[in-house]
Scaffold this motif. Sequence first.
Motif, PDB file in Angstrom:
ATOM      1  N   VAL A 298       0.866  -1.190   0.000  1.00  0.00           N
ATOM      2  CA  VAL A 298       0.000   0.000   0.000  1.00  0.00           C
ATOM      3  C   VAL A 298       0.897   1.233   0.000  1.00  0.00           C
ATOM      4  O   VAL A 298       1.703   1.412   0.910  1.00  0.00           O
ATOM      5  CB  VAL A 298      -0.929   0.055   1.234  1.00  0.00           C
ATOM      6  N   ILE A 299       0.774   2.056  -1.026  1.00  0.00           N
ATOM      7  CA  ILE A 299       1.571   3.285  -1.071  1.00  0.00           C
ATOM      8  C   ILE A 299       0.653   4.479  -0.849  1.00  0.00           C
ATOM      9  O   ILE A 299      -0.569   4.361  -0.931  1.00  0.00           O
ATOM     10  CB  ILE A 299       2.315   3.453  -2.420  1.00  0.00           C
ATOM     11  N   MET A 300       1.239   5.635  -0.565  1.00  0.00           N
ATOM     12  CA  MET A 300       0.463   6.859  -0.436  1.00  0.00           C
ATOM     13  C   MET A 300       0.733   7.723  -1.662  1.00  0.00           C
ATOM     14  O   MET A 300       1.875   8.010  -1.987  1.00  0.00           O
ATOM     15  CB  MET A 300       0.881   7.653   0.810  1.00  0.00           C
ATOM     16  N   GLU A 301      -0.331   8.122  -2.358  1.00  0.00           N
ATOM     17  CA  GLU A 301      -0.201   9.121  -3.429  1.00  0.00           C
ATOM     18  C   GLU A 301      -0.878  10.358  -2.887  1.00  0.00           C
ATOM     19  O   GLU A 301      -2.103  10.437  -2.863  1.00  0.00           O
ATOM     20  CB  GLU A 301      -0.885   8.640  -4.711  1.00  0.00           C
ATOM     21  N   GLN A 410      -3.631   4.457   8.071  1.00  0.00           N
ATOM     22  CA  GLN A 410      -4.435   4.751   6.897  1.00  0.00           C
ATOM     23  C   GLN A 410      -4.242   3.705   5.807  1.00  0.00           C
ATOM     24  O   GLN A 410      -5.175   3.323   5.107  1.00  0.00           O
ATOM     25  CB  GLN A 410      -3.997   6.099   6.354  1.00  0.00           C
ATOM     26  N   ARG A 411      -3.007   3.249   5.681  1.00  0.00           N
ATOM     27  CA  ARG A 411      -2.711   2.228   4.664  1.00  0.00           C
ATOM     28  C   ARG A 411      -3.439   0.930   4.999  1.00  0.00           C
ATOM     29  O   ARG A 411      -4.004   0.269   4.115  1.00  0.00           O
ATOM     30  CB  ARG A 411      -1.205   1.964   4.602  1.00  0.00           C
ATOM     31  N   LEU A 412      -3.419   0.554   6.288  1.00  0.00           N
ATOM     32  CA  LEU A 412      -4.063  -0.702   6.683  1.00  0.00           C
ATOM     33  C   LEU A 412      -5.575  -0.616   6.502  1.00  0.00           C
ATOM     34  O   LEU A 412      -6.220  -1.583   6.111  1.00  0.00           O
ATOM     35  CB  LEU A 412      -3.710  -1.025   8.136  1.00  0.00           C
ATOM     36  N   LYS A 413      -6.112   0.564   6.768  1.00  0.00           N
ATOM     37  CA  LYS A 413      -7.552   0.773   6.604  1.00  0.00           C
ATOM     38  C   LYS A 413      -7.951   0.538   5.148  1.00  0.00           C
ATOM     39  O   LYS A 413      -8.946  -0.118   4.855  1.00  0.00           O
ATOM     40  CB  LYS A 413      -7.852   2.222   6.983  1.00  0.00           C
ATOM     41  N   PRO A 426       6.453  -3.288   9.928  1.00  0.00           N
ATOM     42  CA  PRO A 426       7.576  -3.150  10.859  1.00  0.00           C
ATOM     43  C   PRO A 426       7.139  -3.097  12.324  1.00  0.00           C
ATOM     44  O   PRO A 426       7.859  -3.550  13.198  1.00  0.00           O
ATOM     45  CB  PRO A 426       8.233  -1.833  10.460  1.00  0.00           C
ATOM     46  N   LYS A 427       5.983  -2.518  12.604  1.00  0.00           N
ATOM     47  CA  LYS A 427       5.581  -2.296  13.981  1.00  0.00           C
ATOM     48  C   LYS A 427       4.062  -2.294  14.065  1.00  0.00           C
ATOM     49  O   LYS A 427       3.391  -1.833  13.157  1.00  0.00           O
ATOM     50  CB  LYS A 427       6.113  -0.926  14.429  1.00  0.00           C
ATOM     51  N   LYS A 428       3.539  -2.808  15.169  1.00  0.00           N
ATOM     52  CA  LYS A 428       2.069  -2.855  15.349  1.00  0.00           C
ATOM     53  C   LYS A 428       1.461  -1.465  15.184  1.00  0.00           C
ATOM     54  O   LYS A 428       2.015  -0.479  15.668  1.00  0.00           O
ATOM     55  CB  LYS A 428       1.753  -3.387  16.756  1.00  0.00           C
ATOM     56  N   PRO A 429       0.320  -1.371  14.523  1.00  0.00           N
ATOM     57  CA  PRO A 429      -0.312  -0.062  14.344  1.00  0.00           C
ATOM     58  C   PRO A 429      -0.938   0.441  15.634  1.00  0.00           C
ATOM     59  O   PRO A 429      -1.202  -0.347  16.547  1.00  0.00           O
ATOM     60  CB  PRO A 429      -1.398  -0.358  13.308  1.00  0.00           C
ATOM     61  N   ILE A 430      -1.170   1.750  15.721  1.00  0.00           N
ATOM     62  CA  ILE A 430      -1.758   2.344  16.918  1.00  0.00           C
ATOM     63  C   ILE A 430      -3.254   2.032  16.966  1.00  0.00           C
ATOM     64  O   ILE A 430      -3.781   1.609  17.975  1.00  0.00           O
ATOM     65  CB  ILE A 430      -1.543   3.879  16.921  1.00  0.00           C
ATOM     66  N   GLU A 431      -3.910   2.248  15.845  1.00  0.00           N
ATOM     67  CA  GLU A 431      -5.350   2.008  15.809  1.00  0.00           C
ATOM     68  C   GLU A 431      -5.645   0.530  15.642  1.00  0.00           C
ATOM     69  O   GLU A 431      -4.844  -0.227  15.103  1.00  0.00           O
ATOM     70  CB  GLU A 431      -5.961   2.761  14.610  1.00  0.00           C
ATOM     71  N   LYS A 432      -6.825   0.151  16.105  1.00  0.00           N
ATOM     72  CA  LYS A 432      -7.274  -1.230  15.932  1.00  0.00           C
ATOM     73  C   LYS A 432      -7.581  -1.465  14.458  1.00  0.00           C
ATOM     74  O   LYS A 432      -8.104  -0.599  13.774  1.00  0.00           O
ATOM     75  CB  LYS A 432      -8.531  -1.457  16.758  1.00  0.00           C
ATOM     76  N   THR A 433      -7.254  -2.633  13.966  1.00  0.00           N
ATOM     77  CA  THR A 433      -7.526  -2.907  12.565  1.00  0.00           C
ATOM     78  C   THR A 433      -8.075  -4.318  12.393  1.00  0.00           C
ATOM     79  O   THR A 433      -7.805  -5.201  13.218  1.00  0.00           O
ATOM     80  CB  THR A 433      -6.250  -2.731  11.715  1.00  0.00           C
ATOM     81  N   ALA A 434      -8.843  -4.490  11.326  1.00  0.00           N
ATOM     82  CA  ALA A 434      -9.436  -5.800  11.051  1.00  0.00           C
ATOM     83  C   ALA A 434      -8.401  -6.762  10.471  1.00  0.00           C
ATOM     84  O   ALA A 434      -8.644  -7.954  10.353  1.00  0.00           O
ATOM     85  CB  ALA A 434     -10.585  -5.620  10.071  1.00  0.00           C
ATOM     86  N   ILE A 435      -7.233  -6.215  10.133  1.00  0.00           N
ATOM     87  CA  ILE A 435      -6.202  -7.026   9.479  1.00  0.00           C
ATOM     88  C   ILE A 435      -5.302  -7.670  10.522  1.00  0.00           C
ATOM     89  O   ILE A 435      -4.947  -7.048  11.518  1.00  0.00           O
ATOM     90  CB  ILE A 435      -5.374  -6.122   8.538  1.00  0.00           C
ATOM     91  N   LYS A 436      -4.956  -8.935  10.274  1.00  0.00           N
ATOM     92  CA  LYS A 436      -4.023  -9.592  11.177  1.00  0.00           C
ATOM     93  C   LYS A 436      -2.616  -9.112  10.829  1.00  0.00           C
ATOM     94  O   LYS A 436      -2.147  -9.276   9.716  1.00  0.00           O
ATOM     95  CB  LYS A 436      -4.124 -11.111  10.990  1.00  0.00           C
ATOM     96  N   CYS A 437      -1.961  -8.480  11.825  1.00  0.00           N
ATOM     97  CA  CYS A 437      -0.657  -7.880  11.554  1.00  0.00           C
ATOM     98  C   CYS A 437       0.480  -8.739  12.098  1.00  0.00           C
ATOM     99  O   CYS A 437       0.422  -9.226  13.224  1.00  0.00           O
ATOM    100  CB  CYS A 437      -0.581  -6.494  12.185  1.00  0.00           C
TER     101      CYS A 437
END
Length: 450
Positions: A298-301, A410-413, A426-437
């Motif tokens: 996931v990249i940011m444009e 934002q990328r994980l979302k 590289p590191k666990k995200p701050i926000e909760k996400t539906a994706i298994k990290c």
Amino acid sequence: MAKKKNVLFECQHCGFTTPKWMGKCTNCGGWDSLVELSEQQQEVIKLTSTSSPSGNNKAKEITQIVEEHTERFSSDDAELDMVLGGGVVPGSLVLIGGSPGVGKSTLLLKIGSNLAKQNRNVLYVSGEESEGQIKLRANRLGANVDNLYLLAEIRLEQVLGELHERAYECIIIDSIQTLYSETIASAPGSVTQVRQITFDLMRIAKERRIAIFIIGHITKEGSIAGPRVLEHMVDVVLYFEGDSGHELRILRGFKNRFGPTSEIGVFEMRSDGLVSAKDLSSRFFNRTKSQSGSALTVIMEGTRPIVLEVQALVSDTHAPNPKRQATGFENNRLNMLLALLERKLEIPLNSYDVFINITGGIKITETSADLAILAAIISSFRNRAISKETVFIGEVSLVGDIREVYQLDQRLKEAASQQITKALIPKKPIEKTAIKCYEIDEVSKLLEWF
Ligand SMILES: [Zn+2]
């Protein structure tokens, strides 16, 4: 005593100026390309090349300065509005560059009809096609609307004369290379012509607060045909990119006096013309087939996250210098990543050609795709497919650490919205996400995934 006449010659290919005539331009090597400029043309050069305002300008205290608010109106096209920084600015001069056939005329005819539907008078000037041809295209695009006026004309003076007919709020020039001013001897598309015309259009735009869009064709070398000088003079420069074999088109900001240049607009070329690509993300990867050599990231444009497919092809070679070739990714960075793979993972890539391709014509300019590039290379090398439910996000350092990237949440979302279920990060995200990290801190641990 008579005033000495200033003599100046200008190369009609590259814009180089010299007080002495030469048979060959010392700047670009063009033959017979130097043309003598009139005093008036020399004046235009002076006016357009100086950046310092004339008159007495004194420093002001920052607290005393009133913020400028740029007035804008919507083009009724979310993608264009975004690239422009929030909409069309009255009185702005916008250059849209792109290779011939990419769809610049189609895009601007559509924008022109959008504005006409808002009860604004729009003038579409074409030196490329007849009114009948444009009408046919307008029918196809649903751009056959009142308030949109066509003028098949290549003489600037005639175009300016048309402005007395009614109050236009937008003018589209298709293209700058075909328009010419009768007051100048050199050919249409030459440096002197382009500079003078752009200067006149700029004056009209500012005086009458008309938004002017100029189409500029790009040469094979990748610059707008004629001169760079055009890019310096206008307020906004956008590039319309995409290859004719592919239906995706990307509108990219290059310069913008009224906003950022980080946003891109995405369009799709259909039989009924260009449409804004609404469901953007799913267009840059194929979710159905898992194949070796393909990995998602996931990249940011700008402010927009995009799920992308990174493809690698690793094939053995007996050539002494194996090929390393990347499309949409920086070659130097690829070389660094390959050296790292050899060193840390002991993959003998020096006897393999490596090709990298980023899908959808996107150019990756950030480092967050490093991990996905490595995953795609290993996947191709070992001939093992990676699941299309996994994304790889992370920057790889020279010593093989995986580093954090910005806007991970934002990328994980975005990945989650594309039904992706796993992420290597590289590191666990701050926000909760539906994706298994899954956290990964070092390149060598990537092998556990194959
Ligand atoms: Zn030259």
